[in-house]
Design an enzyme around this catalytic site. Structure first.
Site, PDB file in Angstrom:
ATOM      1  N   GLY B  49     -49.837  38.633 112.991  1.00 14.01           N
ATOM      2  CA  GLY B  49     -49.321  37.648 112.058  1.00 14.01           C
ATOM      3  C   GLY B  49     -48.644  37.977 110.763  1.00 14.01           C
ATOM      4  O   GLY B  49     -49.339  38.837 110.138  1.00 14.01           O
ATOM      5  N   GLY B  51     -47.718  35.431 108.576  1.00 17.25           N
ATOM      6  CA  GLY B  51     -47.671  34.305 107.778  1.00 17.25           C
ATOM      7  C   GLY B  51     -48.156  34.857 106.555  1.00 17.25           C
ATOM      8  O   GLY B  51     -48.450  36.041 106.050  1.00 17.25           O
ATOM      9  N   ALA B  53     -51.115  34.696 105.288  1.00 15.20           N
ATOM     10  CA  ALA B  53     -52.466  35.525 105.394  1.00 15.20           C
ATOM     11  C   ALA B  53     -52.080  36.842 105.796  1.00 15.20           C
ATOM     12  O   ALA B  53     -52.366  37.977 105.048  1.00 15.20           O
ATOM     13  CB  ALA B  53     -53.418  34.860 106.429  1.00 15.20           C
ATOM     14  N   GLY B  54     -51.533  37.058 106.869  1.00 17.79           N
ATOM     15  CA  GLY B  54     -51.243  38.389 107.447  1.00 17.79           C
ATOM     16  C   GLY B  54     -50.098  39.015 106.738  1.00 17.79           C
ATOM     17  O   GLY B  54     -50.376  40.400 106.700  1.00 17.79           O
ATOM     18  N   SER B 293     -44.065  15.279 102.977  1.00 13.55           N
ATOM     19  CA  SER B 293     -45.036  15.839 102.071  1.00 13.55           C
ATOM     20  C   SER B 293     -45.873  15.088 101.557  1.00 13.55           C
ATOM     21  O   SER B 293     -45.699  13.771 101.023  1.00 13.55           O
ATOM     22  CB  SER B 293     -44.462  16.757 100.912  1.00 13.55           C
ATOM     23  OG  SER B 293     -45.391  17.037  99.928  1.00 13.55           O
ATOM     24  N   ARG B 339     -57.157  12.879 103.224  1.00 11.98           N
ATOM     25  CA  ARG B 339     -56.277  12.634 104.237  1.00 11.98           C
ATOM     26  C   ARG B 339     -57.086  12.173 105.396  1.00 11.98           C
ATOM     27  O   ARG B 339     -56.518  11.360 106.112  1.00 11.98           O
ATOM     28  CB  ARG B 339     -55.894  14.093 104.857  1.00 11.98           C
ATOM     29  CG  ARG B 339     -54.870  14.831 103.912  1.00 11.98           C
ATOM     30  CD  ARG B 339     -54.599  16.394 104.137  1.00 11.98           C
ATOM     31  NE  ARG B 339     -53.538  16.858 103.475  1.00 11.98           N
ATOM     32  CZ  ARG B 339     -52.819  18.024 103.486  1.00 11.98           C
ATOM     33  NH1 ARG B 339     -53.469  18.589 104.421  1.00 11.98           N
ATOM     34  NH2 ARG B 339     -52.129  18.428 102.622  1.00 11.98           N
ATOM     35  N   HIS B 410     -52.229  17.862 112.142  1.00 14.67           N
ATOM     36  CA  HIS B 410     -51.669  18.865 111.164  1.00 14.67           C
ATOM     37  C   HIS B 410     -52.329  20.246 110.955  1.00 14.67           C
ATOM     38  O   HIS B 410     -51.526  21.244 110.728  1.00 14.67           O
ATOM     39  CB  HIS B 410     -51.922  18.306 109.713  1.00 14.67           C
ATOM     40  CG  HIS B 410     -50.960  18.897 108.749  1.00 14.67           C
ATOM     41  ND1 HIS B 410     -49.837  19.142 108.672  1.00 14.67           N
ATOM     42  CD2 HIS B 410     -51.541  19.436 107.557  1.00 14.67           C
ATOM     43  CE1 HIS B 410     -49.398  19.783 107.668  1.00 14.67           C
ATOM     44  NE2 HIS B 410     -50.516  19.903 106.999  1.00 14.67           N
ATOM     45  N   ARG B 444     -59.689  19.510 105.324  1.00 13.32           N
ATOM     46  CA  ARG B 444     -59.167  20.411 104.064  1.00 13.32           C
ATOM     47  C   ARG B 444     -58.537  19.539 103.241  1.00 13.32           C
ATOM     48  O   ARG B 444     -57.776  18.670 103.568  1.00 13.32           O
ATOM     49  CB  ARG B 444     -58.269  21.541 104.780  1.00 13.32           C
ATOM     50  CG  ARG B 444     -57.354  22.190 103.966  1.00 13.32           C
ATOM     51  CD  ARG B 444     -56.680  23.203 104.503  1.00 13.32           C
ATOM     52  NE  ARG B 444     -55.272  22.678 105.173  1.00 13.32           N
ATOM     53  CZ  ARG B 444     -54.153  22.117 104.618  1.00 13.32           C
ATOM     54  NH1 ARG B 444     -54.171  22.478 103.379  1.00 13.32           N
ATOM     55  NH2 ARG B 444     -52.931  21.812 105.365  1.00 13.32           N
ATOM     56  N   LEU B 450     -52.634  27.250 101.889  1.00 10.20           N
ATOM     57  CA  LEU B 450     -51.971  28.368 101.219  1.00 10.20           C
ATOM     58  C   LEU B 450     -52.899  29.210 100.348  1.00 10.20           C
ATOM     59  O   LEU B 450     -52.773  30.209 100.359  1.00 10.20           O
ATOM     60  CB  LEU B 450     -51.023  27.705 100.292  1.00 10.20           C
ATOM     61  CG  LEU B 450     -49.817  26.911 101.177  1.00 10.20           C
ATOM     62  CD1 LEU B 450     -48.714  26.346 100.267  1.00 10.20           C
ATOM     63  CD2 LEU B 450     -49.268  27.449 102.404  1.00 10.20           C
TER      64      LEU B 450
HETATM   65  C1  LIG Z   1     -45.350  20.998 107.744  1.00  4.27           C
HETATM   66  C2  LIG Z   1     -46.753  21.624 107.259  1.00  4.27           C
HETATM   67  C3  LIG Z   1     -46.852  21.491 105.649  1.00  4.27           C
HETATM   68  C4  LIG Z   1     -47.867  22.091 105.233  1.00  4.27           C
HETATM   69  N1  LIG Z   1     -47.872  22.017 103.684  1.00  4.27           N
HETATM   70  C5  LIG Z   1     -48.987  22.693 103.222  1.00  4.27           C
HETATM   71  C6  LIG Z   1     -49.262  22.525 101.707  1.00  4.27           C
HETATM   72  O1  LIG Z   1     -48.369  22.078 101.165  1.00  4.27           O
HETATM   73  N2  LIG Z   1     -50.070  23.264 101.231  1.00  4.27           N
HETATM   74  C7  LIG Z   1     -51.093  23.966 101.886  1.00  4.27           C
HETATM   75  O2  LIG Z   1     -52.032  24.717 101.268  1.00  4.27           O
HETATM   76  N3  LIG Z   1     -50.928  24.035 103.327  1.00  4.27           N
HETATM   77  C8  LIG Z   1     -50.078  23.271 104.131  1.00  4.27           C
HETATM   78  N4  LIG Z   1     -49.913  23.430 105.297  1.00  4.27           N
HETATM   79  C9  LIG Z   1     -50.668  24.257 106.011  1.00  4.27           C
HETATM   80  C10 LIG Z   1     -50.411  25.738 105.788  1.00  4.27           C
HETATM   81  O3  LIG Z   1     -49.047  25.898 105.944  1.00  4.27           O
HETATM   82  C11 LIG Z   1     -50.827  26.656 107.020  1.00  4.27           C
HETATM   83  O4  LIG Z   1     -52.202  26.310 107.200  1.00  4.27           O
HETATM   84  C12 LIG Z   1     -50.806  28.374 106.626  1.00  4.27           C
HETATM   85  O5  LIG Z   1     -49.410  28.498 106.124  1.00  4.27           O
HETATM   86  C13 LIG Z   1     -51.303  29.070 107.756  1.00  4.27           C
HETATM   87  O6  LIG Z   1     -51.022  30.397 107.565  1.00  4.27           O
HETATM   88  P1  LIG Z   1     -51.561  31.694 108.142  1.00  4.27           P
HETATM   89  O7  LIG Z   1     -51.153  32.774 107.589  1.00  4.27           O
HETATM   90  O8  LIG Z   1     -52.705  31.448 108.445  1.00  4.27           O
HETATM   91  O9  LIG Z   1     -50.783  31.414 109.582  1.00  4.27           O
HETATM   92  P2  LIG Z   1     -49.304  31.287 110.244  1.00  4.27           P
HETATM   93  O10 LIG Z   1     -48.179  31.163 108.699  1.00  4.27           O
HETATM   94  O11 LIG Z   1     -49.235  30.183 111.285  1.00  4.27           O
HETATM   95  O12 LIG Z   1     -48.882  32.380 110.709  1.00  4.27           O
HETATM   96  C14 LIG Z   1     -49.165  32.929 112.109  1.00  4.27           C
HETATM   97  C15 LIG Z   1     -48.751  34.477 112.359  1.00  4.27           C
HETATM   98  O13 LIG Z   1     -49.211  34.897 113.494  1.00  4.27           O
HETATM   99  C16 LIG Z   1     -48.258  35.177 114.489  1.00  4.27           C
HETATM  100  N5  LIG Z   1     -48.768  35.102 115.591  1.00  4.27           N
HETATM  101  C17 LIG Z   1     -49.447  34.081 116.276  1.00  4.27           C
HETATM  102  N6  LIG Z   1     -49.872  34.515 117.324  1.00  4.27           N
HETATM  103  C18 LIG Z   1     -49.577  35.769 117.649  1.00  4.27           C
HETATM  104  C19 LIG Z   1     -49.732  36.661 118.594  1.00  4.27           C
HETATM  105  N7  LIG Z   1     -50.468  36.316 119.828  1.00  4.27           N
HETATM  106  N8  LIG Z   1     -49.241  37.728 118.664  1.00  4.27           N
HETATM  107  C20 LIG Z   1     -48.243  38.262 117.716  1.00  4.27           C
HETATM  108  N9  LIG Z   1     -48.127  37.554 116.603  1.00  4.27           N
HETATM  109  C21 LIG Z   1     -48.928  36.225 116.547  1.00  4.27           C
HETATM  110  C22 LIG Z   1     -46.996  34.497 114.210  1.00  4.27           C
HETATM  111  O14 LIG Z   1     -45.998  35.165 114.548  1.00  4.27           O
HETATM  112  C23 LIG Z   1     -47.004  34.303 112.493  1.00  4.27           C
HETATM  113  O15 LIG Z   1     -46.453  35.400 112.033  1.00  4.27           O
HETATM  114  C24 LIG Z   1     -48.745  22.957 105.852  1.00  4.27           C
HETATM  115  C25 LIG Z   1     -48.492  22.986 107.238  1.00  4.27           C
HETATM  116  C26 LIG Z   1     -47.465  22.364 107.895  1.00  4.27           C
HETATM  117  C27 LIG Z   1     -47.423  22.330 109.502  1.00  4.27           C
END
Ligand SMILES: Cc1cc2nc3c(=O)[nH]c(=O)nc-3n(C[C@H](O)[C@H](O)[C@H](O)COP(=O)(O)OP(=O)(O)OC[C@H]3O[C@@H](n4cnc5c(N)ncnc54)[C@H](O)[C@@H]3O)c2cc1C
Ligand code: SF4
Ligand code: FES
Lengths: 248, 644
Positions: B49, B51, B53-54, B293, B339, B410, B444, B450
């Protein structure tokens, strides 16, 4: 509404591609362009054919994955709109719509409408960052940034790395993308120490990756979904000349 | 009556340090073993990942000197789902002098999560929040600024202080680009090896430790095994089990679910956050839902007609005929209630027949008052891009007609169980960001995901993983190790089987049907009867999938249908577990509303006596086993959550 789609099909990078015609007779104006392709793909699957491969993820105009040339225009006819945010209400009943992949030397086709844009990542890796190891940062308020600068930096930073600029450019240049990043980082105080090396390294990598040179035709900005202006490239050129002089 | 699960041993140790809560993180860091700098080069970590986090974790581990192998299924790490987050990121900086503090952010988060999260974790998150902003500013993230050059903030979903930092409506994009750029810097430096368009399909566990993954190259179709001394999953949330959600299309549960099948406990799967401000569904073709938003709730007023069945245009409905129901029911918070409360209130007024728009599944979010008060230009400056997006999707102009919104799936608060070190129940398997269950409890607060993703990736994991890796490098393994060959075989067999069915239904048609079951029975409101029904339906649907699915194309090369088919299979199993978890929790809390458990006024009724625990599920292949981790509250005392 009814549409006739003519879509670029290419099984692998090695084989030659061709346009294939698909009639569509159940298109709703509320569908996005990609949802229209989803409907086609469901049908192709049930007909025993391979669905059309295309890149997409967020479907909100922000990830930069979607990448279709629609009737000769990257991201299609609507200004400042990505393909995923383009809705079928902008097309007319009976229309023929051509759908092709981004075409550029630096973006080889992977399959059908999917291309390889990893060259962009390598341009960023060459210097499109501020070296700020984790945990070493001073308090955020120790670095004030005038609001107009922060706003302008933000505008440049909204580039989604889609590559439409490259697909539209007769030279296949990635200069608008590169310039957007240079502009963003050049407008904040944190970006100053590496300003010269950044522009030299990023432009060098841009050229090595097979992108063409910029001749100011401006096609890039007219298709850019985020409205990155041509003045970004002027700024890049200025930084580039400055950096060359500083080095010599 | 079938309970669908059996009880197991409680979870005894979450590894949280003892002592005053303010000192726990400091103490943990001090007590953790350190890895000698010269040895870091010899240690390999896989991060799945890219994102928030990753991406932040891989970049930071690379900086520290570890060898990192990073994976994502998109074509570029910059496209991870985090890019879509709009509203902002919380931090207890108290730059506004409005009474914020680490303690208040901690308090708000525990309360907002309906007392179903761990105090130690949440406090650490609040403490680290301030460092995150510093780090991102140092990277050049163009946060909104005041005219004096200092950072601007705003208030956000459920908070009465202004602690949310933002970059117009694109905060996630800017934060992710910061992390992505840090990652690219390490890629250039050679500490991180990036593998985009690669999907993790199995976890490799050898001698009880996570030692690698099986991945498929999505371009060539080649399946390979990759080894490391530790594995970090940062693979995001599983909201797409509902098919329609605000998540990016690719989001899925596969990485986490495969780890679950190898013994990692899956915690609180039924906690789903339903976001109140999404654009309503327009038709059957719909492929995803778009979030507007939450910051819009700062200035927009939510209303429906007072009279059921009133289908006049909004402009024709006079002030005295409108019900600004959030302001009416929750005067202290009004349109800014959290929410879960706002979503359920919207559902209630629609259930009463007062919903607006097609099908009556919508409420108005009206900016007329804000435009009157601040002027159109000021509203445009604040929300222009969101208004544009709305108009693009609906064809309606929100400057003149109120927006229509409806709740949508969401975020998922459940995920793999981790201890205080973010380590799962499989040694060497760490889980960060939305993929783990920690920190948010049953609900949440806005702008906290984020914060958690970056806290985990930049600050927590890089510290805690060292304690584990100090015992490494672990014995070499290779493709011939029996566990490795077995994991690989699972992947290959599954692909072969999927391609062989050759039935008469598409993958998406199954996914859509699963989503409908989940939304109907495990969505905004759950009942005993509905959940039992859903479990039966999901089992039948999965059986039908194996009879009737058609996956075109072959195992070699780029095959998007095959990718989706594998993900939907894991969603079937997860969906069933979500229903079982929701069924066993006969209380209402946060994002989990059990109709049988409500107050006289129709608010969620928690049952602390019986349910103040984390439900962590063990995979058996048959009925799952429930392990409970008791939640202890020494600092924030559970009380009925009231926003009235
Ligand atoms: C429209 C929207 C608006 C939001 N707005 C906010 C906000 O304003 N404030 C806030 O705090 N949060 C917000 N959130 C929530 C927040 O965006 C997410 O919870 C957060 O970004 C998750 O981050 P993450 O790094 O955990 O995962 P992600 O960003 O989902 O990343 C997942 C990663 O894992 C990889 N991956 C997954 N499975 C596999 C696999 N099997 N093999 C290889 N790679 C894989 C993907 O390719 C990706 O790179 C929002 C969410 C949405 C949908
Ligand atoms: S400059 Fe515009 S067109 Fe080019 S990659 Fe960025 S957003 Fe896309
Ligand atoms: S799919 Fe993300 S920008 Fe179009």
């Amino acid at each position: 509404m009814k549409l006739t789609l003519r879509i670029w099909r290419q099984e692998t990078p090695q084989v030659k591609g061709r346009m294939v015609t698909y009639p569509m007779d159940d298109v709703s104006p509320d569908m996005s362009f990609l949802e229209m392709l989803d409907v086609l793909n469901e049908r192709l699957t049930l007909d025993g054919q391979e669905p059309v491969a295309f890149d997409h993820d967020c479907r909100e105009g922000i990830c930069g994955a979607c990448s279709l040339v629609i009737n000769g225009v990257p991201h299609g006819p609507e200004k400042a709109t990505t393909t995923c945010q383009l809705h079928m209400r902008h097309f007319t009943d009976g229309e023929t719509v051509d759908i092709e992949p981004w075409r550029a030397r630096a973006f080889p086709v992977v399959k059908d409408l999917v291309v390889d844009r990893s060259a962009f990542d390598r341009i960023i890796a060459a210097g499109g960052y501020i070296s700020a190891p984790t945990g070493s940062a001073p308090d955020a308020h120790a670095t004030p940034v005038p609001k107009p600068d922060a706003d302008a930096a933000f505008e440049a930073a909204t580039c989604i790395g889609c590559g439409a600029c490259v697909a539209a450019c007769p030279n296949g240049s990635g200069m608008l993308f590169t310039a957007a990043k240079i502009t963003h980082l050049g407008l904040v105080p944190q970006g100053q120490p590496e300003r010269d090396s950044r522009v030299l390294d990023m432009v060098a990598t841009h050229d090595e990756e097979g992108f063409g040179g910029c001749t100011n035709t401006g096609e890039c900005t007219s298709v850019c979904p985020k409205g990155i202006p041509l003045s970004a490239i002027a700024g890049l050129n200025k930084d580039y000349l400055h950096a060359l002089r500083a080095r010599s | 009556m079938d309970t669908y699960y059996t009880d197991g041993d409680p979870i005894a140790d979450g590894k949280a340090p003892q002592g005053p809560i303010e000192d726990r993180w400091e103490r943990r860091r001090f007590e953790a073993k350190l890895v000698n700098p010269a040895n870091k080069r010899k240690l390999t970590v896989i991060v799945v990942g890219t994102g928030l986090a990753g991406g932040s974790a891989a970049a930071t581990l690379g900086e520290l000197g570890y060898q990192v192998k990073s994976y994502c299924f998109q074509d570029s790490p910059r496209r991870a789902h985090s890019i879509a987050a709009q509203g902002g990121i919380n931090a207890a900086k108290n730059y506004r002098n409005d009474g914020d503090s680490v303690h208040r952010l901690f308090y708000d988060t525990v309360k907002g999560g309906d007392f179903r999260s761990r105090e130690s974790n949440v406090h650490r998150l609040a403490q680290i929040s301030t460092e995150i902003i510093d780090q991102c500013v140092a990277q050049g993230v163009p946060f909104a600024r005041e005219y004096g050059g200092l950072l601007d903030t705003r208030s956000f979903g459920g908070a009465q202080v202004s602690r949310t930092f933002y970059a117009r409506g694109q905060t996630g994009q800017q934060l992710l680009l910061g992390a992505y750029q840090a990652l690219e810097r390490q890629i250039a430096a050679g500490t991180v090896q990036m593998n985009s368009r690669h999907e993790m399909l199995e976890l490799i566990v050898v001698d009880g430790k996570a030692r690698g993954i099986v991945v498929r190259d999505l371009v060539t179709g080649e399946v390979t095994t990759e080894f490391a001394d530790a594995v970090v999953l940062a693979s995001g949330g599983y909201g797409n089990v509902f098919f329609l959600s605000t998540n990016a299309k690719g989001c899925n549960v596969t990485a986490a679910w495969r780890a679950h099948r190898h013994g990692a406990l899956f915690a609180n799967p039924c906690y789903t956050q339903i976001h109140p401000t999404c654009i309503p569904v327009s038709g059957d073709h719909q492929s995803k839902l778009t979030l507007m938003s939450e910051s819009l709730r700062n200035d927009g007023r939510v209303w429906v007609p007072k009279r059921a069945g009133d289908d006049r245009a909004p402009g024709a409905i006079g002030e005295d005929e409108r019900d600004y129901y959030l302001e009416r029911i929750y005067p202290a918070f009004g349109n800014l209630v959290p929410r879960d409360i706002a979503s359920r209130a919207a559902k209630n007024v629609c259930d009463e027949g007062r919903g607006v728009g097609p099908g009556g599944l919508g409420v108005y979010l009206d900016f007329a008052a804000a435009i009157g008060r601040l002027g159109r230009d000021a509203v445009e400056a604040k929300y222009g891009n969101l208004f544009e997006m709305y108009e693009r999707i609906t064809g309606e102009d929100p400057y003149t007609v109120p927006m229509r919104i409806y709740p949508a799936v969401h975020y998922t608060m459940g995920g793999l169980w981790v201890d205080y070190d973010l380590q799962s129940t499989i040694p060497g398997l760490f889980v960060i960001g939305e993929a783990n269950f920690s920190d948010h409890g049953a609900n949440r607060l806005g702008a906290s995901a984020l914060m958690q993703g970056l806290a985990d990736g930049y600050f927590v994991l890089p510290n805690t993983i060292g304690d584990y890796l100090a015992a490494g490098p672990f014995p070499k393994i290779d493709a011939d190790t029996p566990e490795v060959a077995a994991a690989r075989r699972i992947v290959e067999d599954r692909i072969t089987r999927l391609l062989a069915v050759n039935g008469d239904r598409t993958v998406d048609s199954f996914h859509r049907e699963l989503g409908r079951i989940m939304w109907e029975y495990c969505g905004m409101e759950r009942t005993d009867e509905g959940l039992r029904k859903a479990i039966g339906m999901i089992r039948d649907l999965k059986a039908e999938f194996w009879q009737r699915v058609r996956v075109p194309g072959g195992e070699e090369g780029f095959n998007q249908s095959l990718e989706r088919a594998g993900r939907v299979l894991d969603f079937f199993e997860l969906g069933e577990l979500m229903c079982i978890d929701a069924l066993h929790r006969t209380e209402s809390c946060g994002g989990h509303f059990r109709a049988e458990s409500q107050t006289d006024e129709g608010e969620a009724q928690r049952d602390d006596e019986n349910f103040s625990y984390v439900a962590a599920w063990e995979y058996t292949g048959g009925d799952p086993i429930l392990h409970k981790e008791d939640l202890v509250f020494d600092y924030v005392h559970p009380s009925q959550r009231s926003y009235k």
